[in-house]
Design an enzyme around this catalytic site. Structure first.
Site, mmCIF file in Angstrom:
data_model
loop_
_atom_site.group_PDB
_atom_site.id
_atom_site.type_symbol
_atom_site.label_atom_id
_atom_site.label_comp_id
_atom_site.label_asym_id
_atom_site.label_seq_id
_atom_site.Cartn_x
_atom_site.Cartn_y
_atom_site.Cartn_z
ATOM 1 N N SER A 141 0.801 -1.222 0.000
ATOM 2 C CA SER A 141 0.000 0.000 0.000
ATOM 3 C C SER A 141 0.837 1.276 0.000
ATOM 4 O O SER A 141 1.611 1.495 -0.917
ATOM 5 C CB SER A 141 -0.970 -0.025 1.176
ATOM 6 O OG SER A 141 -1.882 1.025 1.043
ATOM 7 N N HIS A 142 0.704 2.085 1.065
ATOM 8 C CA HIS A 142 1.362 3.389 1.084
ATOM 9 C C HIS A 142 2.850 3.300 1.380
ATOM 10 O O HIS A 142 3.560 4.289 1.267
ATOM 11 C CB HIS A 142 0.687 4.290 2.125
ATOM 12 C CG HIS A 142 0.712 3.692 3.498
ATOM 13 N ND1 HIS A 142 -0.194 2.750 3.912
ATOM 14 C CD2 HIS A 142 1.553 3.891 4.541
ATOM 15 C CE1 HIS A 142 0.074 2.406 5.158
ATOM 16 N NE2 HIS A 142 1.125 3.073 5.565
ATOM 17 N N ASP B 64 -3.206 6.350 -3.066
ATOM 18 C CA ASP B 64 -2.031 5.676 -2.498
ATOM 19 C C ASP B 64 -1.518 4.556 -3.403
ATOM 20 O O ASP B 64 -2.002 4.369 -4.517
ATOM 21 C CB ASP B 64 -2.331 5.155 -1.087
ATOM 22 C CG ASP B 64 -3.222 3.924 -1.093
ATOM 23 O OD1 ASP B 64 -4.009 3.780 -2.047
ATOM 24 O OD2 ASP B 64 -3.128 3.109 -0.156
ATOM 25 N N ASP C 139 -1.763 1.286 -3.659
ATOM 26 C CA ASP C 139 -2.644 0.256 -4.224
ATOM 27 C C ASP C 139 -4.028 0.802 -4.560
ATOM 28 O O ASP C 139 -4.944 0.030 -4.862
ATOM 29 C CB ASP C 139 -2.749 -0.944 -3.279
ATOM 30 C CG ASP C 139 -3.314 -0.575 -1.923
ATOM 31 O OD1 ASP C 139 -3.170 0.590 -1.505
ATOM 32 O OD2 ASP C 139 -3.903 -1.461 -1.277
ATOM 33 N N ASP D 74 -6.445 2.272 -2.863
ATOM 34 C CA ASP D 74 -7.644 2.187 -2.017
ATOM 35 C C ASP D 74 -7.855 3.434 -1.162
ATOM 36 O O ASP D 74 -8.874 3.566 -0.502
ATOM 37 C CB ASP D 74 -7.645 0.908 -1.156
ATOM 38 C CG ASP D 74 -6.423 0.768 -0.279
ATOM 39 O OD1 ASP D 74 -5.563 1.667 -0.293
ATOM 40 O OD2 ASP D 74 -6.321 -0.265 0.419
ATOM 41 N N ARG D 75 -6.896 4.359 -1.163
ATOM 42 C CA ARG D 75 -7.087 5.549 -0.334
ATOM 43 C C ARG D 75 -7.069 6.813 -1.183
ATOM 44 O O ARG D 75 -6.624 6.802 -2.319
ATOM 45 C CB ARG D 75 -6.034 5.593 0.756
ATOM 46 C CG ARG D 75 -6.270 4.438 1.703
ATOM 47 C CD ARG D 75 -5.573 4.577 3.006
ATOM 48 N NE ARG D 75 -4.194 4.219 2.877
ATOM 49 C CZ ARG D 75 -3.219 4.964 3.368
ATOM 50 N NH1 ARG D 75 -3.475 6.085 3.999
ATOM 51 N NH2 ARG D 75 -1.986 4.560 3.241
ATOM 52 N N LYS E 80 -11.734 -0.244 0.769
ATOM 53 C CA LYS E 80 -11.791 1.185 0.554
ATOM 54 C C LYS E 80 -11.401 1.453 -0.890
ATOM 55 O O LYS E 80 -10.740 0.631 -1.517
ATOM 56 C CB LYS E 80 -10.907 1.934 1.553
ATOM 57 C CG LYS E 80 -9.486 1.414 1.721
ATOM 58 C CD LYS E 80 -8.900 1.999 2.988
ATOM 59 C CE LYS E 80 -7.437 1.652 3.211
ATOM 60 N NZ LYS E 80 -7.179 0.268 3.625
HETATM 61 C C1 VG1 Z 1 -2.968 2.131 8.451
HETATM 62 C C2 VG1 Z 1 -4.170 3.017 8.691
HETATM 63 C C3 VG1 Z 1 -5.439 2.199 8.629
HETATM 64 C C4 VG1 Z 1 -5.508 1.482 7.289
HETATM 65 C C5 VG1 Z 1 -4.254 0.652 7.090
HETATM 66 C C6 VG1 Z 1 -4.203 -0.018 5.748
HETATM 67 O O1 VG1 Z 1 -2.904 1.145 9.457
HETATM 68 O O2 VG1 Z 1 -4.063 3.667 9.928
HETATM 69 O O3 VG1 Z 1 -6.547 3.034 8.832
HETATM 70 O O4 VG1 Z 1 -6.631 0.643 7.236
HETATM 71 O O5 VG1 Z 1 -3.097 1.502 7.192
HETATM 72 O O6 VG1 Z 1 -4.324 0.911 4.732
HETATM 73 P P1 VG1 Z 1 -1.929 1.254 10.737
HETATM 74 O O7 VG1 Z 1 -2.080 -0.039 11.477
HETATM 75 O O8 VG1 Z 1 -0.557 1.495 10.195
HETATM 76 O O9 VG1 Z 1 -2.408 2.428 11.520
HETATM 77 V V1 VG1 Z 1 -3.544 0.646 3.301
HETATM 78 O O10 VG1 Z 1 -4.163 1.631 2.179
HETATM 79 O O11 VG1 Z 1 -1.979 1.142 3.682
HETATM 80 O O12 VG1 Z 1 -3.581 -0.940 3.010
HETATM 81 CO CO CO Z 2 -3.684 1.269 0.390
#
Ligand code: VG1
Ligand code: CO
Length: 543
Positions: free
Chosen positions: A113-114, A277, A279, A281-282, A376
């Site tokens: 993801s990010h 982001d 992937d 989803d954000r 998302k």
């Molecule tokens: C973070 C965010 C959370 C989100 C998760 C996955 O998790 O706070 O809200 O669902 O990333 O998003 P954490 O445990 O680091 O707080 V994604 O788009 O990075 O898969």
């Molecule tokens: Co993501």
């Protein structure tokens, strides 16, 4: 006949999925048997024989090689068919949609993801269920348990599957369907939103900048915004997915999407800006001179969703993660619909969506989505905003101001302290937890603590319980502090400090959030002794 090889292996420590799948440094994932052990553990838990899966990823470094390994292992484990995005590319929401559209048994998404991508950065693997949503905790726990016992994995020997061409081929006894990653998803968006109205808005001179941050949404955004909706060529910037995301940190927030923020707050700013982001989803959305906090975005979308064709019948309910501000709750109350507060991570929304209790869901971390998929969905949120702008014919700033005038404003900010030594962060949280019961009644920075707990969630659909989901400190005036450790990092610990304060209006609705929250911020530092435990005073990222 294809020969299935059974390779002896042994458990690898720490293959424990976090908030969103298993994430590690890329060299760790590329190490001997690492990917294979985890993928075999997935197949051992969910079963592969005779099943159909979706496969794709965000295009980061190792995405292509990992896809070939996963295909060979799926074939060796007896899968019937794998549907894979061309070039092994699929955004997370597009993968969720393909799982549902084709009524498959689930899917594997390759993404961190990010987190930055590249040979020295991060890689990740997550499994989504047949409803299209992230595996729930019970399933990821079973996968983790399996990684601690595994003694062998299955793989076939074969040439690479040609993933560059759309079409069907055979891998051993398994069918491989390479599909266009964009078209089914774009059709879904077209079924939900008023494309003619949005196209007319672009035609009348509305300008937008969409920053895909060299990650997966580029091809989706170009097809939907520029080709189908007629936004000017060049509306999508950083639109080619690159293995290292062009060195960018594809986390759509004011810090990492700074170029977009500068543009939106500069002279001659476009009407609307957005970023997504790694992937896809954000999302972050910004108006000309108007930043929209994710918690406010969820609330505004909930209040206006009926303006889009896909939501004309109204919403069944709104769900938010616990650290997300209560702004959406106020909208749910006004609409007379259900509201839900879940732990962080999209997997907790799945049951509410499946049971038809919630239509919209959101997180403070720039994640918003609906029951159209079980993830998302960044572009979905951007398109819903565009649909609302096309109908209301107002600026983002005006829509926000009207929203706060009606509902009051939940000032909100998240402060992240990154790469703290894990033992220091753990000690801080442990001390905080130990002292919670003594907090109610205490005064700090002029605020009175009314309650303090460690958030526990009982799923209203299946009754499953998730404990220790974040420390909450609530104040008598409605302000709130939340603290938890990130479950997606790969280096030390990241402390997330979530801050909220409510202003009912009509005065005091246009303060700078950091100023409005100043007493709450000071109270948090004092109560948790952040500096004492971690040596940190200033956050690395403020959103
Ligand atoms: C973070 C965010 C959370 C989100 C998760 C996955 O998790 O706070 O809200 O669902 O990333 O998003 P954490 O445990 O680091 O707080 V994604 O788009 O990075 O898969
Ligand atoms: Co993501």
């Amino acid at each position: 006949m294809t020969t299935v090889h059974t390779i002896a292996t042994q458990p690898i420590a720490g293959q424990k999925p976090g908030t969103s799948g298993l994430r590690k440094k890329t060299p760790v994932f590329m190490g001997p048997h690492y990917l294979e052990n985890f993928v075999q553990s997935i197949f051992d838990v969910v079963g592969a024989a005779g099943k159909t899966f979706v496969l794709g990823g965000d295009g980061r470094y190792f995405n292509d090689r990992a896809a070939q390994v996963i295909l060979r292992m799926a074939a060796a484990n007896g899968a019937h068919r794998v549907i894979i995005g061309q070039g092994a590319i699929l955004s997370t929401p597009a993968a969720s949609h393909l799982i549902r559209l084709n009524k498959t048994d689930g899917g594997i998404i390759m993404s961190a993801s990010h987190n930055p991508g590249g040979p020295k950065e991060d890689f990740g693997v997550k499994f989504n269920m047949s409803n299209g949503g992230p595996a729930p905790e019970g399933v990821t726990e079973a996968m983790y348990k399996r990684t601690t016992e595994i003694t062998s994995y299955k793989i076939i020997e074969s040439h690479d599957v040609d993933l560059s061409k759309i079409g069907r081929s055979q891998l051993g006894d398994m069918i491989v369907d390479v599909v266009d990653p964009v078209s089914d998803y774009a059709a879904l968006m077209e079924s939900l939103f008023d494309f003619p109205a949005i196209a007319a808005m672009f035609k009348s001179g509305f300008r937008m900048r969409m920053d895909s941050m060299c990650a997966v949404t580029g091809p989706y955004a170009v097809e939907i915004l520029e080709n189908r909706l007629g936004a000017a060529a060049g509306t999508v910037v950083n639109g080619t997915p690159l293995p290292d995301f062009g060195g960018m940190h594809p986390d759509p927030n004011p810090t990492w999407a700074k170029a977009l923020m500068d543009e939106m707050f500069g002279q001659n700013a476009p009407d609307f800006g957005a970023a997504s982001d790694g992937d896809g989803d954000r999302n972050m959305v910004v108006g000309a001179g108007a930043y929209v906090s994710p918690s406010d975005s969820l609330a505004v979308l909930a209040a206006n969703a009926h303006l889009a064709p896909g939501y004309r019948a109204g919403l069944k309910g709104v769900a938010r993660s616990m650290p997300t501000s209560a702004a959406a709750d106020r909208v749910a109350d006004a609409l007379g619909i259900g509201k839900y507060e879940t732990p962080t991570g999209w997997k907790f929304f799945g049951n509410l969506l499946d049971a038809g209790r919630a239509t919209l869901c959101g997180e403070e971390s720039f994640g918003t989505g609906s029951d159209h998929v079980r993830e998302k969905d960044g572009l979905w949120a951007i398109l819903l905003w565009l649909n609302i702008l096309a109908v209301r014919k107002q600026s983002v700033a005006a829509i926000l101001a009207e929203h706060w005038a009606k509902f009051g404003r939940n000032y909100y900010s998240r402060h992240d302290f990154e790469a703290i030594a894990s033992e220091k962060a753990d000690a801080m949280i442990a001390a905080l937890r130990a002292g919670l019961s003594a907090l109610p009644g205490r005064q700090v920075e002029g605020l009175t603590i009314s309650a303090a707990d460690d958030f526990a969630y009982t799923d209203p659909v299946d009754g499953s319980v998730s404990n220790n989901q974040g420390v909450r400190i609530l104040f008598a005036d409605g302000s709130r502090i939340v603290m938890r450790l990130s479950g997606t990092g790969t280096e030390g610990a990241t402390l997330r400090l979530y801050l909220e304060r409510y202003a009912a209006g009509p005065e005091g609705l246009d303060l700078d959030p950091q100023e409005a929250l100043a007493p709450v911020i000071r109270a948090a530092h004092q109560l948790a002794a952040i500096e004492g435990f971690t040596g940190r005073v200033t956050p690395d990222v403020i959103t």
